[in-house]
Structures are given as C-alpha cells and as structure tokens.
Design an enzyme around this catalytic site. Structure first.
Site, PDB file in Angstrom:
ATOM      1  N   SER A 232       0.842  -1.196   0.000  1.00 32.97           N
ATOM      2  CA  SER A 232       0.000   0.000   0.000  1.00 32.97           C
ATOM      3  C   SER A 232       0.876   1.244   0.000  1.00 32.97           C
ATOM      4  O   SER A 232       2.079   1.191   0.302  1.00 32.97           O
ATOM      5  CB  SER A 232      -0.893   0.025   1.234  1.00 32.97           C
ATOM      6  OG  SER A 232      -0.124   0.283   2.409  1.00 32.97           O
ATOM      7  N   ASP A 233       0.270   2.364  -0.347  1.00 38.16           N
ATOM      8  CA  ASP A 233       0.922   3.637  -0.082  1.00 38.16           C
ATOM      9  C   ASP A 233       0.785   3.910   1.411  1.00 38.16           C
ATOM     10  O   ASP A 233       0.005   3.279   2.115  1.00 38.16           O
ATOM     11  CB  ASP A 233       0.284   4.756  -0.915  1.00 38.16           C
ATOM     12  CG  ASP A 233       1.233   5.918  -1.168  1.00 38.16           C
ATOM     13  OD1 ASP A 233       2.215   6.066  -0.409  1.00 38.16           O
ATOM     14  OD2 ASP A 233       0.995   6.677  -2.122  1.00 38.16           O
ATOM     15  N   TRP A 234       1.555   4.887   1.888  1.00 39.81           N
ATOM     16  CA  TRP A 234       1.644   5.158   3.322  1.00 39.81           C
ATOM     17  C   TRP A 234       0.313   5.721   3.833  1.00 39.81           C
ATOM     18  O   TRP A 234      -0.090   6.823   3.488  1.00 39.81           O
ATOM     19  CB  TRP A 234       2.794   6.117   3.578  1.00 39.81           C
ATOM     20  CG  TRP A 234       4.113   5.454   3.786  1.00 39.81           C
ATOM     21  CD1 TRP A 234       4.991   5.694   4.808  1.00 39.81           C
ATOM     22  CD2 TRP A 234       4.738   4.429   2.990  1.00 39.81           C
ATOM     23  NE1 TRP A 234       6.105   4.888   4.685  1.00 39.81           N
ATOM     24  CE2 TRP A 234       5.980   4.094   3.587  1.00 39.81           C
ATOM     25  CE3 TRP A 234       4.363   3.755   1.837  1.00 39.81           C
ATOM     26  CZ2 TRP A 234       6.839   3.138   3.071  1.00 39.81           C
ATOM     27  CZ3 TRP A 234       5.216   2.787   1.316  1.00 39.81           C
ATOM     28  CH2 TRP A 234       6.429   2.498   1.931  1.00 39.81           C
TER      29      TRP A 234
END
Length: 691
Positions: A232-234
């Site tokens: 995932s992105d942060w």
C-alpha cells in the site's frame, strides 16, 4: 515459518522524523530513519526491508539530518529527454546511492498518467502517454534493480489528482482503463519486473485501490501474471479486508492508525485468520511474494556499497537537465549572442538556485538547499508544502558564462522596479517558478505571486525578453505572444542552473520534447472545473475520467482543439527533415522505417515520433514509437520502429482480450502530435490476443 514471522513481514512502519515522531519500537536503535522499515527474520536469513523514497533521488528531508543525495530533475524533465538509456542511468544513480546507505527497497517508479494539468504530483510522473511513460519507468526500475535494490512502480492506479486523495473515487470505463493507465503499468512491468507494486490512495470505480480485487487479483496477478508483492501507499490501507483484495503488505502503519483508527495487518489480520475469514493459503501467498522478490532481486546477499562517485552522479543529473529542457518558442532571441551586452535577470530566486517540487520525492542536494520557503496549507501534507531551491544559481552561471557582460539582478517583487532593470538591458531574462507537490492540486494554470503581470510588464519594456519556466505542470501564458523566447526547464535538479544557462548561451543545443500537452486554458481540458477543489480536507469526492483512454494529446485530437504547445513539441537551434518512409504490416503488427536528416548548421538531437492516425476506418491518435538521434550538420540516420500490437488494438472487456479489427491503418511520422510530416497506410488482418 511461524505465524509470528509471517505477520512480521506484512507491516511496514515509518521512521521517526520531523513530521512523524516518535520512533516506532519495531525499528532497531542502530537503523537510520527512512520512509519504511519491515523487520526481517534473522533465524532464516531473511533481511529487514529498509525503504526510501523516491524516483528523483534518495530522499531524506526530516529523516536523517545532515544526509544528502543527488537531486535529479523532475520525472517530467527525464521524460522530456525521450531517452530510455538516460532513464536507466538515473535509476543506476538512485540504486547505488540507496545501497550505499543500506537501503534495499526504493519507492521509485512513479508513473501515473498526467490526466489533469492541475495535479500537484505530475512533476514526479513521466507523461500523459502510456508508451512513453512505460518505457521511461521500466528503464528507471531496471537501473535501480541492477544495483541489488528492489524498485516499485506506483501508484496503481489513477492517482491522477491530489485533492482529498484518501477519499477520492476515480471512475473510469474498465476497457478504457486497460488501454491507458493500466497499459502503461502492464508494459512497464513486463519490461522491468519490479519487485513491488504500490497501490494508490484513491478508490477506483468504488473500491479502494488497495482492496481492489479487479485491479490486483484479476488484472495484475491474474491477467498479467505478476509474481512480486503489492504494497500500500503510506496510510493507504483502510482495513484488513485489503488482504482479500490482493494487497500483500501494509505500509506506513502509523498513518493508517491516524486515518483509519488502527493498523490493518496487525491484530485485525491475525483475528481474521483465527476466525477463518482470511484463508491460510492467502497468508502464505502474501509472504511468499515478498520473499520471492527479495531473492529475485538479490537483496539478501548485497553488502552495503562504499560511497558512490557523486561527481559522476552530478553529471547524470546535468545530462538529464540539459536534454530535458524544452525550447517552446524562439523568435530569434536564443541562443544569446557571444557578447550579449547587458542582461537583466529578473525573478524566480535566480540569485539563489532553481526550484524543486515538494513532498515525498524531495531530495536534499549536496551542500543542502539554497533556501526553503514555507508555504503551508491544510491537511495531512501541509507540512510538506515548501518551495525548495537547489543551490545552482542561474544568475551566477550567467555571470560565469558572460564575464564581460553587465548582468544585473532584480528580484521581481515589483513589476515597476523590474521594468527599470529591463529598460537598461539588451536582453531581459525572467525566471518564473511555481511550487507544486504532493497533497495539493492547483486551482488554475496561472503563475503565483503576480509573476504573469511581472512578465507582461517586462515584455512591454524590453522587446527582447526571454522567459524561463520552472514548474511541475503547464502554465497559462497570457504574455506568450509578447516575449521572444520561452524555455520550459521543469524542476531541473541540482545542476539545473548550469544546464539552463548552457541552453540559453547555445553551448548546448536544446533537444527536449514535451511529454505533456500545454493547453491554452482549462476550458480545453476534460474537466474545466475540478470536482472537490476547495472542499474541506477529508471530503469524499468523485472524479469521472470520462475521457477514458483519450488522455492528453489524444483528447485534443478527438475534440479538434489546438493547444498552445503539443505533446512532443520542442525546438532546436538546427533543423531536421524526415524522408523515405516505408511502412510494413501483417499479423497485427506495424513496422516503419524512415530517414532523419540534420539540414541545419549545428549538431543537435531530434526525436521523431511515429503515430497511429486512423484504425480500421476510424480516426485516432496514438504514439506508436519514438527514437532519439544525435546528428552532425548534414548527417542522416535511418530510424526503425515496431509498434506494440496493444497500441493498435482496442480492449474488449466482454471477451477479456485485445482485438485488432481488420482494415486500413494510417500512420504518420512527426516532430510532435500536431506536426505530422510523413504519412502512409497499411492493411492489417484482424487479430485477437492477450487477456
């Protein structure tokens, strides 16, 4: 592996920094801070994952005080070179510098299509075209991974606007998605096999990208057979159910706690396994994919490198800036005369350095920033929002290049004062900047801080005015017909000031080509009004990308509009001609060969482009290929291009396959999407292929 060991690989945490205290207890005390850390399994010789941003260098603002790295030009500047070999060299720079710091995952390969010229993050990306984007992204990933560092491609998919991106639903026709943004990812993944794919923050057709079964399980892992892992992105993991949608690793878990209330792949995922909601086979697959990429790229046996050759890396940054600068307009002002007399340098903090974009891609250059000017705003990313200046001063470079000229500087804070300086000069050079970056979209295409009025006033006072733009997007040009030259320098990196002046002085012949269309105004774009712009942070928004696959220059061709500057446009100080086009076809393929001739009196580089202009009776415009050539005066080169069949096809969602309709296909060779010079037609048989 034990379940504890398996679960330990599924959650990445951010290192402590200026914006994200305190230190997470999962990060050992002797590990320098960075964007992400995933504990290893010492018992089995599995290394920890140490992750750093991003595609413009090994970022460090706020994480490791005193650390610096090569600050490369913007992604758009790299794409403007149309030079895949240079993209690979840039990746090698990043990979070597990452390994020298002990990092083994580089969060590089940002490659979303530029669908909206207001998107604050476009400067990180490559272009509006699937082929150009995929070609440059793949070579950058290859350069990084050849250094024994895992690279990602991101943000999968449609992270094409920043406004309330955590709550944005990107709506698109699935078949059009396959022909545009997803095609860019498909080709890039085929050519580079990145160890990881990072999902976007936004939803796609109602489902969060990190939980999107269609995008991850059916397309990425199914149709494309991708074997690496999906992170995932942060702060982009809204729930443990993302694991069922195909997500393999949660990243930036502290932000998930802030946004969604808890870590998604911690206790919640363990509970789902215990309750039988998460199949054990899926847990094993998540871990297997992570381990597979570790060993495929070879991070398990890569020692930390000694300090790399930073002078050599600066030369790569300089080459990208030189080749990526685009000469948009030239009415005889450039190159500057060997003895230009007096020069008024106006605005743009030219006495200090060159601009850079803000956000997770920002890089502290050797020696530190020349200046950091806080801007601020509202929302999670407001602390990122600064105007960064790299210490490569155009003013100093001009004085070095023209030691006998009178070079006067005016800061450009007052048009009236700037006019006085312009009136005293033989040539006026206005440097214009715009701060753009992560978390924010532009409200319009104007230059901030009154710079449009400044340029207009200077041009009225001095007929020999040159404008140098340092922006991350196209800008409106109400002054465009009043100035004698316009140079698009993008965010040109740590050697940008030198590269700009070399172009202005004619020491380097400009060769950059636009990777993104410059519209005359927002009324020419698919969305003159951006949905949700100005809404309170946290507001859910839907953007309908109704243009589908007709992105950028394709949209202009479809609607019959003329932009200010077309995709692929760029001027030179010499002239090139294209001759002797020969086109072949068969079995759903098109090949083309033609001559490029330098008919001017200077050595220079050209990038002829091959376009599809009609397919089986229907008009269209698609880039099929390109080739950068460097030629001495009078020299010629034979260029060959073979088109990827998917660029000739339409995606059939019902049949889940690509289909080339039988019939006549027209192609053209041009200097841009709007300047097509040679044409030909070829008959193709019908063909169905792929998934």
């Amino acid at each position: 592996m034990t379940d504890d060991e398996r679960f330990s690989l599924l959650v990445g945490v951010m290192g402590a920094g200026e914006m994200w205290p305190p230190r997470d207890e999962r990060i050992p005390r002797d590990v320098p801070m960075s964007a992400g850390y995933v504990p290893g399994v010492p018992r089995l010789g599995v290394p920890a994952l140490r992750m750093s941003d991003a595609g413009l260098g090994v970022t460090n603002p706020g994480y490791r005080p005193g650390d610096t790295a090569t600050a490369l030009p913007a992604g758009l500047a790299l794409a403007a070179t149309f030079d895949p070999a240079l993209a690979r060299a840039s990746g090698e720079v990043i990979g070597r510098e990452a390994r020298s710091r002990g990092f083994n995952v580089q969060l590089a390969g940002a490659m979303n299509l530029a669908r909206d010229p207001r998107n604050g993050r476009n400067f990180e990306y490559f272009s509006e075209d699937p082929l150009l984007t995929a070609t440059m992204a793949a070579e950058s990933v290859n350069g990084i991974q050849q250094q024994g560092v895992i690279s990602t491609v991101k943000h999968y998919s449609l992270n094409c606007n920043e406004t309330n991106r955590h709550w944005l639903d990107a709506v698109i026709d699935p078949a059009a998605h396959r022909e545009s943004d997803l095609l860019a990812f498909e080709i890039a993944i085929e050519r580079s096999q990145p160890g990881a794919v990072m999902t976007a923050y936004n939803k796609v057709n109602g489902e969060y990208a990190a939980a999107n079964d269609t995008l991850i399980n059916r397309v990425l892992k199914g149709a494309w057979g991708y074997r690496g892992w999906v992170m995932s992105d942060w702060g982009g993991t809204p729930g443990w159910e993302c694991a069922l949608g195909g997500l393999d690793q949660e990243s930036g878990a502290q932000i998930d706690v802030l946004l969604w209330g808890s870590e998604a792949f911690g206790d919640r995922l363990r509970a789902a396994l215990a309750a039988g909601e998460l199949p054990r086979e899926r847990l094993s697959d998540m871990v297997r994919r992570i381990l597979r990429s570790m060993f495929a790229v070879g991070i398990d046996d890569r020692a930390v490198l000694a300090a790399p050759d930073m002078a050599a890396h600066n030369e790569i940054a300089l080459r990208i800036a030189r080749q990526g600068i685009v000469l948009l307009t030239n009415r005889g002002a450039l190159p500057l005369a060997p003895d230009p007399g007096s020069i008024a340098v106006i605005g743009g903090f030219a006495q200090l350095g060159v601009a850079a974009g803000y956000g997770s891609s920002a890089v502290v250059p050797p020696g530190g920033y020349a200046s950091v000017i806080p801007i601020g705003g509202t929302g999670l990313e407001a602390g990122f929002r600064n105007l960064y200046l790299h210490p490569s001063s155009p003013l100093a470079e001009l004085r070095n290049r023209f030691p006998h000229a009178r070079v006067e500087f005016d800061p450009g804070v007052s048009p009236a004062e700037a006019v006085l300086a312009a009136q005293r000069a033989d040539v006026a050079i206005v440097f214009a900047v715009r701060a753009e970056g992560e978390g924010f979209d532009g409200a319009d295409l104007s230059l901030p801080w009154g710079q449009d009025a400044l340029i207009g006033a200077v041009a009225a006072a001095n007929p020999n005015t040159v404008v140098v733009l340092q922006t991350g997007n196209p800008v409106a040009m109400p002054w465009g017909e009043s100035v004698n030259a316009i140079v698009q320098a993008w965010y040109p990196g740590q050697a940008g000031g030198r590269a700009i002046v070399e172009i202005l002085a004619g020491q380097v012949n400009p060769s950059g080509r636009l990777p993104i269309t410059f519209p005359a105004g927002l009324d020419q774009t698919p969305r003159p009004e951006l949905p949700g712009l100005g809404a309170e942070w946290g507001t859910a928004t839907t953007i309908d990308y109704a243009e589908g696959a007709e992105v950028g220059y394709r949209w202009f061709a479809r609607t019959g509009q003329a932009p200010i500057f077309a995709f692929g446009h760029g001027l030179s100080y010499t002239d090139f001609e294209y001759r002797a086009l020969v086109v072949g076809g068969g079995d759903g393929r098109i090949t083309a060969a033609f001559d490029v001739v330098n008919v001017g009196d200077r050595a220079g580089a050209d990038t002829p482009q091959l376009y599809l202009t009609a397919a089986a009776g229907g008009q269209c415009l698609r880039l099929l290929g390109f080739h950068r050539v460097e030629l001495e005066p009078g020299a010629s080169c034979r260029v060959s291009v073979e088109a990827d069949p998917r660029l000739l096809a339409r995606y059939d969602g019902a049949a889940t396959s690509w289909r080339i309709a039988p019939g006549a296909y027209a192609v053209a060779v041009g200097a841009s999407a709007a300047e097509l010079r040679l044409t030909a037609t070829v008959e193709l048989a019908g063909r169905t292929f792929g998934r």
